[in-house]
Design a protein around this motif. Structure first.
Motif, short mmCIF file in Angstrom:
data_model
loop_
_atom_site.label_atom_id
_atom_site.label_comp_id
_atom_site.label_asym_id
_atom_site.label_seq_id
_atom_site.Cartn_x
_atom_site.Cartn_y
_atom_site.Cartn_z
N VAL A 92 0.85 -1.19 0.00
CA VAL A 92 0.00 0.00 0.00
C VAL A 92 0.88 1.24 0.00
O VAL A 92 1.96 1.26 0.58
N ARG A 93 0.42 2.25 -0.71
CA ARG A 93 1.05 3.57 -0.69
C ARG A 93 -0.02 4.58 -0.31
O ARG A 93 -1.12 4.57 -0.86
N VAL A 94 0.32 5.45 0.60
CA VAL A 94 -0.62 6.47 1.05
C VAL A 94 0.02 7.83 0.81
O VAL A 94 1.16 8.06 1.21
N ARG A 95 -0.72 8.71 0.14
CA ARG A 95 -0.23 10.06 -0.12
C ARG A 95 -1.27 11.06 0.38
O ARG A 95 -2.47 10.83 0.24
N ALA A 102 -8.87 14.01 3.15
CA ALA A 102 -8.77 12.94 2.16
C ALA A 102 -7.37 12.34 2.12
O ALA A 102 -6.39 12.97 2.50
N LEU A 103 -7.31 11.10 1.66
CA LEU A 103 -6.07 10.36 1.45
C LEU A 103 -6.10 9.73 0.07
O LEU A 103 -7.16 9.28 -0.39
N GLU A 104 -4.95 9.68 -0.58
CA GLU A 104 -4.83 8.92 -1.81
C GLU A 104 -4.18 7.59 -1.45
O GLU A 104 -3.06 7.55 -0.93
N VAL A 105 -4.89 6.50 -1.68
CA VAL A 105 -4.42 5.17 -1.32
C VAL A 105 -4.23 4.37 -2.60
O VAL A 105 -5.11 4.35 -3.47
N GLU A 106 -3.07 3.73 -2.72
CA GLU A 106 -2.74 2.94 -3.90
C GLU A 106 -2.27 1.56 -3.45
O GLU A 106 -1.55 1.43 -2.46
N PHE A 107 -2.68 0.53 -4.18
CA PHE A 107 -2.33 -0.84 -3.86
C PHE A 107 -1.51 -1.43 -5.01
O PHE A 107 -2.02 -2.22 -5.80
N SER A 110 -1.18 -5.58 -6.32
CA SER A 110 -2.36 -6.38 -5.98
C SER A 110 -3.50 -5.97 -6.90
O SER A 110 -3.47 -4.91 -7.51
N GLY A 111 -4.49 -6.80 -7.01
CA GLY A 111 -5.62 -6.53 -7.89
C GLY A 111 -6.63 -5.56 -7.30
O GLY A 111 -7.61 -5.22 -7.95
N PHE A 112 -6.39 -5.12 -6.07
CA PHE A 112 -7.36 -4.24 -5.41
C PHE A 112 -7.10 -2.80 -5.87
O PHE A 112 -5.98 -2.33 -5.86
N HIS A 113 -8.14 -2.11 -6.29
CA HIS A 113 -8.00 -0.77 -6.85
C HIS A 113 -7.99 0.28 -5.75
O HIS A 113 -8.78 0.23 -4.82
N GLY A 114 -7.10 1.23 -5.88
CA GLY A 114 -7.01 2.34 -4.92
C GLY A 114 -7.82 3.52 -5.41
O GLY A 114 -8.63 3.43 -6.33
N VAL A 128 -6.82 6.70 9.88
CA VAL A 128 -6.67 5.61 8.92
C VAL A 128 -5.24 5.56 8.40
O VAL A 128 -4.66 4.48 8.24
N SER A 129 -4.62 6.71 8.16
CA SER A 129 -3.23 6.68 7.70
C SER A 129 -2.33 6.10 8.77
O SER A 129 -1.37 5.38 8.46
#
Length: 150
Positions: A92-95, A102-107, A110-114, A128-129
């Protein structure tokens, strides 16, 4: 005199229906997801993981869970069920975004969409961060042989 009584009863009935309609509209706005159903779905997919806390985004498009072992997971509502994802360290990447809520979350990997997820306030976004950061710290501590602090 009878007409006045019937008019008062009619007004009372109309006021009651207006009040009940407003109450139902507020409930539908506030409770977009069922936390109990989300916990059951996550437990069905990951039976060995115990949930400590649940946090949903403002529009209920994503549900983040804090686990008892210090890890984290997330769920996305999809029709009549939830897509569940256990967040592993390094997956996971959190920006931060310009919006403090708000947070930008990227996976990656993995097949899970951020995406960009907005919370009700900055406190929830930071919480959450910290959960996502805590999943990294918990995994590193377990690798070093330290007991879990959850």
């Amino acid at each position: 005199m009878g007409a006045v009584i019937w008019a008062a009863i009619a007004v009372l009935i109309l006021v009651f229906f207006w009040w009940a309609n407003r109450l139902l509209a507020r409930e539908n706005q506030e409770d977009r997801f069922d936390a109990g159903l989300a916990i059951i779905e996550f437990g069905r997919v990951y039976p060995d993981q115990a949930i400590r806390q649940v946090m949903t985004t403002k529009d209920a498009s994503m549900i983040f869970v804090r686990l008892w072992d210090g890890g984290a997971g997330c769920m996305r509502p999809a029709a009549s069920h939830y897509q569940c994802h256990l967040i592993e360290p390094g997956q996971v990447r959190v920006r931060p975004t310009e919006n403090p809520n708000a947070l930008e979350v990227e996976f990656p990997g993995s097949g899970f969409h951020g995406g960009v997820y907005e919370f009700r306030n900055a406190r929830e976004a930071s919480e959450v961060s910290l959960w996502l950061l805590g999943s990294f710290v918990s995994a590193a501590a377990n690798d070093l042989g330290f007991p879990s602090s959850a």
